[in-house]
Design an enzyme around this catalytic site. Structure first.
Site, PDB file in Angstrom:
ATOM      1  N   ARG A  15       0.812  -1.217   0.000  1.00  0.00           N
ATOM      2  CA  ARG A  15       0.000   0.000   0.000  1.00  0.00           C
ATOM      3  C   ARG A  15       0.849   1.272   0.000  1.00  0.00           C
ATOM      4  O   ARG A  15       0.355   2.355  -0.235  1.00  0.00           O
ATOM      5  CB  ARG A  15      -0.934   0.008   1.223  1.00  0.00           C
ATOM      6  CG  ARG A  15      -2.127  -0.902   1.046  1.00  0.00           C
ATOM      7  CD  ARG A  15      -2.964  -0.958   2.304  1.00  0.00           C
ATOM      8  NE  ARG A  15      -2.264  -1.661   3.384  1.00  0.00           N
ATOM      9  CZ  ARG A  15      -2.676  -1.648   4.646  1.00  0.00           C
ATOM     10  NH1 ARG A  15      -3.734  -0.962   5.010  1.00  0.00           N
ATOM     11  NH2 ARG A  15      -2.009  -2.319   5.560  1.00  0.00           N
ATOM     12  N   GLN A  73      13.097 -13.304   5.984  1.00  0.00           N
ATOM     13  CA  GLN A  73      11.866 -14.099   5.879  1.00  0.00           C
ATOM     14  C   GLN A  73      11.540 -14.233   4.391  1.00  0.00           C
ATOM     15  O   GLN A  73      11.112 -13.283   3.754  1.00  0.00           O
ATOM     16  CB  GLN A  73      10.731 -13.374   6.616  1.00  0.00           C
ATOM     17  CG  GLN A  73       9.461 -14.192   6.691  1.00  0.00           C
ATOM     18  CD  GLN A  73       8.279 -13.395   7.249  1.00  0.00           C
ATOM     19  OE1 GLN A  73       8.286 -12.159   7.242  1.00  0.00           O
ATOM     20  NE2 GLN A  73       7.264 -14.097   7.712  1.00  0.00           N
ATOM     21  N   ASN A 171      -5.096  -4.436  19.415  1.00  0.00           N
ATOM     22  CA  ASN A 171      -3.697  -4.842  19.529  1.00  0.00           C
ATOM     23  C   ASN A 171      -2.809  -3.887  18.733  1.00  0.00           C
ATOM     24  O   ASN A 171      -2.977  -3.741  17.531  1.00  0.00           O
ATOM     25  CB  ASN A 171      -3.572  -6.274  18.968  1.00  0.00           C
ATOM     26  CG  ASN A 171      -2.134  -6.761  18.948  1.00  0.00           C
ATOM     27  OD1 ASN A 171      -1.307  -6.298  19.732  1.00  0.00           O
ATOM     28  ND2 ASN A 171      -1.856  -7.696  18.051  1.00  0.00           N
ATOM     29  N   LYS A 352      31.220  30.437  -0.730  1.00  0.00           N
ATOM     30  CA  LYS A 352      31.598  29.023  -0.671  1.00  0.00           C
ATOM     31  C   LYS A 352      33.050  28.945  -0.221  1.00  0.00           C
ATOM     32  O   LYS A 352      33.889  29.680  -0.762  1.00  0.00           O
ATOM     33  CB  LYS A 352      31.443  28.380  -2.049  1.00  0.00           C
ATOM     34  CG  LYS A 352      31.682  26.890  -2.064  1.00  0.00           C
ATOM     35  CD  LYS A 352      32.424  26.428  -3.299  1.00  0.00           C
ATOM     36  CE  LYS A 352      33.870  26.878  -3.298  1.00  0.00           C
ATOM     37  NZ  LYS A 352      34.631  26.523  -4.478  1.00  0.00           N
ATOM     38  N   TYR A 367      29.624  37.382  -4.986  1.00  0.00           N
ATOM     39  CA  TYR A 367      30.031  35.981  -4.817  1.00  0.00           C
ATOM     40  C   TYR A 367      31.459  35.915  -4.298  1.00  0.00           C
ATOM     41  O   TYR A 367      32.369  36.507  -4.887  1.00  0.00           O
ATOM     42  CB  TYR A 367      29.954  35.228  -6.155  1.00  0.00           C
ATOM     43  CG  TYR A 367      30.587  33.856  -6.059  1.00  0.00           C
ATOM     44  CD1 TYR A 367      30.057  32.897  -5.182  1.00  0.00           C
ATOM     45  CD2 TYR A 367      31.724  33.526  -6.792  1.00  0.00           C
ATOM     46  CE1 TYR A 367      30.649  31.645  -5.057  1.00  0.00           C
ATOM     47  CE2 TYR A 367      32.313  32.263  -6.665  1.00  0.00           C
ATOM     48  CZ  TYR A 367      31.772  31.335  -5.797  1.00  0.00           C
ATOM     49  OH  TYR A 367      32.357  30.109  -5.662  1.00  0.00           O
ATOM     50  N   ALA A 424      35.192  51.334  -8.885  1.00  0.00           N
ATOM     51  CA  ALA A 424      33.998  50.643  -9.401  1.00  0.00           C
ATOM     52  C   ALA A 424      34.298  50.079 -10.786  1.00  0.00           C
ATOM     53  O   ALA A 424      34.939  50.732 -11.611  1.00  0.00           O
ATOM     54  CB  ALA A 424      32.827  51.615  -9.481  1.00  0.00           C
TER      55      ALA A 424
HETATM   56  C1  UD1 Z   1      -0.905  -6.995  13.039  1.00  0.00           C
HETATM   57  C2  UD1 Z   1      -1.524  -7.836  14.161  1.00  0.00           C
HETATM   58  C3  UD1 Z   1      -2.803  -7.148  14.636  1.00  0.00           C
HETATM   59  C4  UD1 Z   1      -2.516  -5.743  15.069  1.00  0.00           C
HETATM   60  C5  UD1 Z   1      -1.830  -4.974  13.946  1.00  0.00           C
HETATM   61  C6  UD1 Z   1      -1.378  -3.611  14.432  1.00  0.00           C
HETATM   62  C7  UD1 Z   1      -0.943 -10.163  13.651  1.00  0.00           C
HETATM   63  C8  UD1 Z   1      -1.421 -11.448  13.127  1.00  0.00           C
HETATM   64  N1  UD1 Z   1      -1.812  -9.168  13.660  1.00  0.00           N
HETATM   65  O1  UD1 Z   1      -1.853  -7.003  11.976  1.00  0.00           O
HETATM   66  O2  UD1 Z   1      -3.376  -7.882  15.716  1.00  0.00           O
HETATM   67  O3  UD1 Z   1      -3.702  -5.087  15.456  1.00  0.00           O
HETATM   68  O4  UD1 Z   1      -0.656  -5.685  13.516  1.00  0.00           O
HETATM   69  O5  UD1 Z   1      -0.828  -2.895  13.367  1.00  0.00           O
HETATM   70  O6  UD1 Z   1       0.200 -10.043  14.081  1.00  0.00           O
HETATM   71  N2  UD1 Z   1       5.425  -8.585   8.955  1.00  0.00           N
HETATM   72  C9  UD1 Z   1       6.503  -9.383   8.660  1.00  0.00           C
HETATM   73  N3  UD1 Z   1       6.290 -10.566   8.028  1.00  0.00           N
HETATM   74  C10 UD1 Z   1       5.055 -11.014   7.708  1.00  0.00           C
HETATM   75  C11 UD1 Z   1       3.950 -10.183   8.003  1.00  0.00           C
HETATM   76  C12 UD1 Z   1       4.177  -8.985   8.638  1.00  0.00           C
HETATM   77  O7  UD1 Z   1       7.636  -9.019   8.936  1.00  0.00           O
HETATM   78  O8  UD1 Z   1       4.945 -12.106   7.138  1.00  0.00           O
HETATM   79  C13 UD1 Z   1       5.663  -7.302   9.627  1.00  0.00           C
HETATM   80  C14 UD1 Z   1       5.263  -6.102   8.787  1.00  0.00           C
HETATM   81  O9  UD1 Z   1       6.360  -5.577   8.067  1.00  0.00           O
HETATM   82  C15 UD1 Z   1       4.779  -5.102   9.842  1.00  0.00           C
HETATM   83  C16 UD1 Z   1       4.294  -5.982  10.974  1.00  0.00           C
HETATM   84  O10 UD1 Z   1       4.864  -7.242  10.788  1.00  0.00           O
HETATM   85  O11 UD1 Z   1       5.845  -4.310  10.338  1.00  0.00           O
HETATM   86  C17 UD1 Z   1       2.774  -6.062  11.009  1.00  0.00           C
HETATM   87  O12 UD1 Z   1       2.345  -6.590   9.809  1.00  0.00           O
HETATM   88  P1  UD1 Z   1       0.931  -6.221   9.181  1.00  0.00           P
HETATM   89  O13 UD1 Z   1       0.710  -6.986   7.968  1.00  0.00           O
HETATM   90  O14 UD1 Z   1       0.813  -4.740   9.112  1.00  0.00           O
HETATM   91  O15 UD1 Z   1      -0.006  -6.776  10.333  1.00  0.00           O
HETATM   92  P2  UD1 Z   1      -1.529  -6.618  10.429  1.00  0.00           P
HETATM   93  O16 UD1 Z   1      -2.186  -7.657   9.610  1.00  0.00           O
HETATM   94  O17 UD1 Z   1      -1.883  -5.208  10.201  1.00  0.00           O
HETATM   95 CA    CA Z   2      -0.142  -2.810   9.666  1.00  0.00          CA
END
Ligand code: UD1
Ligand code: CA
Length: 449
Positions: A15, A73, A171, A352, A367, A424
């Site tokens: 996004r 990952q 959360n 400068k 300058y 001048a």
């Molecule tokens: C997650 C939480 C949700 C919380 C929300 C807050 C879980 C399952 N859900 O949701 O409860 O309210 O954050 O913003 O944890 N990321 C990885 N690898 C992955 C997926 C995500 O590194 O495979 C990282 C993303 O870069 C990000 C963070 O984890 O920094 C959260 O990921 P995102 O996809 O935004 O989580 P949400 O589904 O929004």
């Molecule tokens: Ca998020």
């Protein structure tokens, strides 16, 4: 108690729509990720483990270098899966594991310190940060036991029944885990029903189900939990950080006339009773003294500004202004420029790698490049140091009490002696001895009568 930190930053950030990794975009001069790294470094000497994706690994490593350890990952199978990538690196290292996001730059250190403190005191298996929001969409819902009030589970938005979806305690995604519990149970996570992801949030249900305490702190300032998903969130975070910084300086005795158009980066310092006028950008490692007037319409980056200085509608980069000097409107100090005590540089000047000596004046359209100017020198309107011959740069030295007439061209290398005068329109191609007047094109000595 010892603490290790994991920072999740492997999400695909679809996004955000950028070829640069989202967490490297600069907010008030610092990459978003640096805000999180700073928090981690303030909490523990152990370098945090950054979970990154294979697409962004190289760019993030190139920026963060040794500040962090890295876990890649490869498949994006959720937040639980992301933490699994760190287990071999972190198991056995610490008693507590703090999970942070790389895209939550408004989070404050005090909030995390409180979280660590409460986790340590209450000996919970998990202590998490929650937030109350009217619009809960997209967040995991906090399900508490109706009698004890303890946290029982987190239910993700996509998995929530209408009843659970109505819960407004949410959360943030930040938690501290007791590592003994974490590393023993992480592998028990199962792919979720709807998305097939390993949710880190399911660890809460696992802990509660095993009769362990899951504790929580509700964020006092909900904006701290803002996660940056789009460039709209990014702008909201930038404005919040800007306001936070401006307020801190105001409380230190700096007047900020219009906080909405004043941008002060985190590395800047400002002394008391300085006034900052609208549309001013203070960047990098800029130091500003007391009783200055800065702006409006000014950009200052990596500069040292003394006391009682005035900068009006000007751009200053890697330059020095000593006490009581002033510049502008429309001045440009480039790298290595120095205005000494009481020096004045007026409209449309550029310097400068040059020094304008104490009390010297350069009022209009001039300058100075690679030039050392002494004390009480007057640089007439339109004076140019011709320091570049098309191949090399050459120096100009102007001694004390010299008067340079308007529109003089000073062809370097050149030395102008103490008390000399140029008429001048002179084009000066030869050194001028002390107390000598030259004029014309090319300039010649005017004999004393
Ligand atoms: C997650 C939480 C949700 C919380 C929300 C807050 C879980 C399952 N859900 O949701 O409860 O309210 O954050 O913003 O944890 N990321 C990885 N690898 C992955 C997926 C995500 O590194 O495979 C990282 C993303 O870069 C990000 C963070 O984890 O920094 C959260 O990921 P995102 O996809 O935004 O989580 P949400 O589904 O929004
Ligand atoms: Ca998020």
């Amino acid at each position: 108690m010892t603490l290790s930190v994991v920072i999740l930053a492997a999400g695909l950030s679809t996004r955000f729509k950028s070829k640069t990794p989202k967490v490297l975009h600069r907010l008030l001069g610092k990459p978003m990720l640096e805000y999180t790294l700073d928090l981690a470094n303030a909490l523990t000497p152990k370098p945090p483990v950054l979970v990154v994706g294979p697409e962004t690994e190289a760019q993030i490593r190139a920026w963060a270098g040794e500040q962090a350890r890295y876990a890649v990952q490869r498949e994006r199978l959720g937040t639980g899966h992301a933490v699994m990538q760190t287990q071999s690196m972190l198991e056995g290292e610490s008693d507590q594991l703090l999970v942070l996001y790389g895209d939550m730059p408004l989070l404050q250190l005090e909030t995390l310190q409180k979280l660590v403190e409460q986790h340590t005191t209450n000996k919970a298996a998990i202590t998490m940060l929650t937030v109350e929001r009217e619009d809960p969409r997209g967040f995991g819902r906090i399900v508490r036991n109706s009698q004890s009030g303890h946290i029982q589970a987190i239910v993700e938005d996509v998995e929530a029944t209408p009843e659970i979806a109505a819960i407004t305690e949410l959360n943030t995604g930040l938690y501290i885990f007791e590592t003994a519990f974490m590393w023993e149970n992480l592998s028990k996570l199962k792919p979720s029903k709807r998305k097939g992801e390993y949710y880190l949030t399911d660890m809460i249900g696992l802990a509660a189900g095993a009769g362990k305490l899951v504790d929580g702190i509700v964020l006092e300032d909900p904006s701290e939990g803002l996660g940056i998903n789009t460039r709209v969130d990014f702008a909201i975070a930038a404005a919040a950080l800007q306001q936070r910084t401006n307020e801190a300086w105001m409380l230190q005795g700096v007047t900020v006339i219009d906080p909405a158009t004043t941008y002060i980066e985190p590395g800047v310092t400002i002394e008391q009773d300085t006034i900052i006028y609208p549309n001013t950008h203070l960047r990098g490692k800029t130091v500003i003294g007391a009783d200055c007037e800065i702006g409006p319409n000014t950009l200052i980056e990596d500069c040292e500004i003394g006391n009682r200085c005035r900068v009006t509608s000007s751009i200053l980069e890697k330059a020095i202004m000593e006490d009581d000097s002033d510049i502008g409107p429309f001045g440009h100090l480039r790298k290595g420029a120095k205005l000494c005590t009481g020096a004045h540089m007026g409209n449309f000047g550029e310097m400068k790698n040059s020094t304008l000596g104490p009390g010297s004046k350069m009022g209009h359209f001039s300058y100075l490049g690679d030039a050392q100017i002494g004390e009480n020198v007057n640089i007439g309107a339109g004076t140019i140091t011709c320091n570049y011959d098309g191949k090399r740069k050459h120096p100009t030295v102007i001694e004390d009490d010299v008067f340079i007439g308007s529109d003089s061209m000073l062809v370097a290398p050149l030395h102008i002696g103490k008390g000399a005068i140029t008429g001048a329109g002179s084009v000066v191609t030869h050194d001028i001895p002390d107390d000598t007047t030259v004029y014309g094109v090319p300039a010649r000595v005017k004999e004393k009568k």
